[in-house]
Enzyme design. Structure first.
Site, PDB file in Angstrom:
ATOM      1  CD  GLU A 278      -3.129   0.552   2.245  1.00 35.27           C
ATOM      2  OE1 GLU A 278      -4.012  -0.295   2.055  1.00 35.27           O
ATOM      3  OE2 GLU A 278      -2.994   1.158   3.319  1.00 35.27           O
ATOM      4  CD  GLU A 281      -2.661   1.093  -4.481  1.00 34.76           C
ATOM      5  OE1 GLU A 281      -2.679   0.303  -3.513  1.00 34.76           O
ATOM      6  OE2 GLU A 281      -3.676   1.377  -5.144  1.00 34.76           O
ATOM      7  CB  CYS A 298      -7.049  -3.129   5.671  1.00 31.28           C
ATOM      8  SG  CYS A 298      -6.684  -1.538   6.341  1.00 31.28           S
ATOM      9  CB  SER A 318      -5.237   1.019  -1.310  1.00 34.43           C
ATOM     10  OG  SER A 318      -4.291  -0.009  -1.497  1.00 34.43           O
ATOM     11  CE  LYS A 357     -10.388  -7.913   8.331  1.00 34.31           C
ATOM     12  NZ  LYS A 357      -9.687  -7.477   7.112  1.00 34.31           N
ATOM     13  CD  GLU A 360     -11.278  -8.802   3.826  1.00 39.31           C
ATOM     14  OE1 GLU A 360     -10.858  -7.722   3.404  1.00 39.31           O
ATOM     15  OE2 GLU A 360     -10.870  -9.300   4.880  1.00 39.31           O
ATOM     16  CD  GLU A 365     -13.810 -10.261  -4.961  1.00 41.43           C
ATOM     17  OE1 GLU A 365     -14.762 -11.018  -5.263  1.00 41.43           O
ATOM     18  OE2 GLU A 365     -13.972  -9.194  -4.338  1.00 41.43           O
ATOM     19  CB  CYS A 503      -9.646  -3.808  14.454  1.00 47.58           C
ATOM     20  SG  CYS A 503      -9.693  -3.782  12.687  1.00 47.58           S
TER      21      CYS A 503
HETATM   22 FE1  HC0 Z   1      -8.321  -5.338  11.750  1.00 47.84          FE
HETATM   23 FE2  HC0 Z   1      -6.720  -5.574   9.849  1.00 47.84          FE
HETATM   24  S1  HC0 Z   1      -6.439  -4.146  11.575  1.00 47.84           S
HETATM   25  S2  HC0 Z   1      -8.885  -4.873   9.559  1.00 47.84           S
HETATM   26  O1  HC0 Z   1      -9.187  -3.937  12.246  1.00 47.84           O
HETATM   27  O2  HC0 Z   1      -5.721  -3.656   7.951  1.00 47.84           O
HETATM   28  O3  HC0 Z   1     -10.655  -7.188  11.672  1.00 47.84           O
HETATM   29  O4  HC0 Z   1      -7.367  -6.243  14.433  1.00 47.84           O
HETATM   30  O5  HC0 Z   1      -6.940  -7.919  11.268  1.00 47.84           O
HETATM   31  O6  HC0 Z   1      -7.086  -7.670   7.665  1.00 47.84           O
HETATM   32  O7  HC0 Z   1      -3.915  -6.394  10.230  1.00 47.84           O
HETATM   33  C1  HC0 Z   1      -9.778  -6.505  11.816  1.00 47.84           C
HETATM   34  C2  HC0 Z   1      -7.822  -5.878  13.477  1.00 47.84           C
HETATM   35  C3  HC0 Z   1      -7.233  -6.827  11.076  1.00 47.84           C
HETATM   36  C4  HC0 Z   1      -6.884  -6.874   8.456  1.00 47.84           C
HETATM   37  C5  HC0 Z   1      -4.932  -6.139  10.041  1.00 47.84           C
HETATM   38  C6  HC0 Z   1      -6.154  -4.425   8.606  1.00 47.84           C
END
Ligand code: HC0
Length: 569
Positions: A278, A281, A298, A318, A357, A360, A365, A503
């Site tokens: 990132e 990028e 993310c 990104s 998540k 996700e 994909e 998070c």
């Molecule tokens: Fe998160 Fe992550 S920081 S989104 O909040 O970027 O769920 O803890 O794992 O993938 O590393 C959540 C937390 C993660 C991802 C990381 C990011």
């Protein structure tokens, strides 16, 4: 200020306070269900009844304003009887399968029924019979367990600005539904799980994937690996009777080994990889005239939000995959090759503070390895339940290290778990990549803290300053995106995280009801960073080896295939 007396104790409180706030300031516990300290008050459940001298009837303390000289009683026979009746009425049409409910022993209605002393339910009410809403990968809604407190509606609207839920119908038939009573899979839900995080009962919970993971763990033909997200290590302890904000990294690794995982790895590893990709990028967009501001990609609740609500701005995102998905792709290719294991025999599990998540990982994909890159996502709460089910005495575990090489991560990786952390981690590396110099001070206070939208300017090198912004919660994301649409966002880089505090306040974390508790988790995240041997992503030797021996270079062909993605309009 206003002077009032509650249960014989005098207190001065701001004149805008409610009686409930005044009582809480004295440490008096008044039971509440619809009240949530971070949401607008509703006055719906009537459990917080108190007696105010001179008032014609008992009043709901959460919506009753204080007055000079007011005298309040929170513990009279009439108050106790009224509260008990209200709870009995709620229980009269509530399912009684508490023992098999996901929120058993962690249900606010159950706790209040115990506190007010319900021993029988005098009213035999008609039960509801709504079908489960479970056709999405992240959340399960059971309206039969809903007590109509409206917290989910307020969290989704006020905190997230997404407005999925509203009340429908009247009287006994009142229910909480997405538009046209459709399932969450059919409406503009981001799966952030903030509704589940405020639900007092089991009406909205994460989809439970623990059985599938147990099955994988007991399959001798499978090599089961696990990655743990940055914010899990500062919250898992809460699900296992340790104090809020405890750092349990080593115990968490030990518990995962006891559960039978073959390798225990760290999402911090791939957070460091994300910074390389990132960050490169961003530098590419800055130097070659790419779309700016570039926005982080993310947080999957956030990605769902921009896809659903602002698809015209998707080219600001990104293309770097999230650390979870980078990990998944690298695990079933690089790690599989290195360990000599056929990727079809690898089961890749991740432990995340996040319900989005799950969605996700299920995106079609996300299969760059030729297989589903991440097979199962468990929330912090689900891991807590597995540890309990296995009879592990978590507090007594001996701390254990992550496995190498995918368990080697930096302090920059761990701060991904707090709002502002991705930006701070990126700056630590981008300054080095652009200027060739290491930063003297790597702690960027300006991007830390709970302010909803933060801004900072950072000199990358002589003559080049980057303007960055950080937003957390989707309501704040909306503010930021409207600014971009209006041409008023003169930033180079924007970090957006769907949940409050990033998070650490994710929708899959153990349930807390105060900003102070979330702050303790964030403080613990920064403590993890301070104690890390490696604090910058570009100093992570495991990432260097990955590029040197296998990936080539950031933004190279292999990276493009494995570590970058595209979005859906
Ligand atoms: Fe998160 Fe992550 S920081 S989104 O909040 O970027 O769920 O803890 O794992 O993938 O590393 C959540 C937390 C993660 C991802 C990381 C990011």
């Amino acid at each position: 200020m206003v002077n009032i007396t509650i249960d014989g104790q005098q207190v001065a409180v701001p004149k805008t306070s409610t009686v409930l706030e005044a009582a809480l300031s004295l440490g008096i516990k008044v039971p509440t269900l619809c009240y949530h300290p971070e949401l607008r008050v509703e006055g719906a459940c009537r459990v917080c009844m108190v007696e105010v001298q001179g008032a014609r009837s008992l009043v709901a303390s959460c919506v009753y304003p204080v007055n000079e000289g007011m005298v309040v009683h929170t513990n009279t026979a009439a108050v106790r009887e009224a509260r008990k009746s209200v709870v009995e009425l709620l229980l009269a049409n509530h399912p009684t399968e508490c023992l098999s409910c996901q929120r058993n022993l962690n249900c606010e209605l159950q706790n209040i029924a115990a506190d007010v002393g319900v021993r029988e339910i005098r009213f035999d009410g008609e039960k509801k019979n709504y079908p489960l809403d479970d056709k999405n990968p992240s959340l399960v809604r059971d309206q039969n367990k809903c007590i109509l407190c409206g917290r989910c509606i307020r969290a989704c609207s006020e905190r997230q600005g997404v407005h999925v839920y509203s009340f429908a119908n009247r009287g006994f038939n009142t229910t909480v539904v997405p538009a046209f009573s459709l399932g969450l899979d059919q409406v503009a839900c981001t799966f952030c799980g903030q509704c589940a995080a405020v639900c007092p009962t089991g009406a909205i919970v994460e989809k439970d994937d623990t059985e599938a993971v147990w099955a994988a763990l007991s399959d001798p033909k499978k090599h089961v690996i696990v990655q743990t997200a940055p914010a899990v290590r500062v919250a898992l302890g809460e699900a296992l009777d340790l104090p809020n904000g405890s750092i349990v990294t080593g115990k968490m690794v030990a518990a995962l080994k006891r559960l039978g995982f073959d390798k225990v790895f760290d999402t911090n590893f791939s957070a460091d990889l994300t910074i390389w990709e990132e960050g490169s990028e961003l530098i590419d967009r800055l130097t070659n005239g790419g779309k700016l501001p570039m926005i982080t990609s993310c947080s999957p609740g956030w990605v769902n939000f921009i896809e659903l609500k602002y698809p015209d701005l998707l080219d600001h995102l990104s293309t770097a995959k999230s650390p979870q998905q980078m990990f998944g792709a690298v695990a079933k290719t690089y790690y599989a090759e290195k360990a000599g294991i056929d990727p079809k025999d690898i089961v890749s599990v991740s432990i995340m503070p996040c319900t989005a998540k799950k969605a996700e990982a299920a995106r079609p994909e996300m299969n760059s390895s030729g297989y589903q890159d991440v097979d199962y996502v468990l929330t912090t709460r689900e891991l807590g339940r597995m540890v309990r089910a296995a009879g592990i005495n978590f507090a007594k575990l001996t701390e254990t290290e992550f496995d190498a090489p995918l368990g080697i991560g930096s302090g920059a990786g761990v701060i991904f778990g707090a709002t502002g952390g991705v930006t701070e981690a990126a700056l630590r590396t981008v300054v080095k990549l652009v200027s060739g110099k290491e930063l003297d001070n790597i702690e960027f206070e300006a991007v830390r803290g709970m302010t909803g939208i933060k801004e900072a300017s950072v000199q990358l090198k002589e003559g080049l300053t980057a303007k960055v912004a950080i937003a957390h919660t989707l309501a704040n994301a909306r503010v930021m995106l409207d600014k971009i649409r209006a041409g008023e966002a003169d930033y180079h880089f924007i970090e957006i995280m769907a949940c409050p505090g990033g998070c650490s306040g994710g929708g899959g974390q153990p349930i807390i009801t105060s900003a102070e508790k979330r702050q303790k988790r964030m403080d613990a995240i920064y403590e993890c960073d301070r104690c890390s041997e490696i604090r910058k992503s570009h100093d992570n030797p495991a990432i260097k080896e990955l590029y040197d021996t296998w990936l080539g270079k950031p933004l190279g062909e292999k990276s493009h295939h494995l570590l970058h993605t595209h979005y859906h309009k």
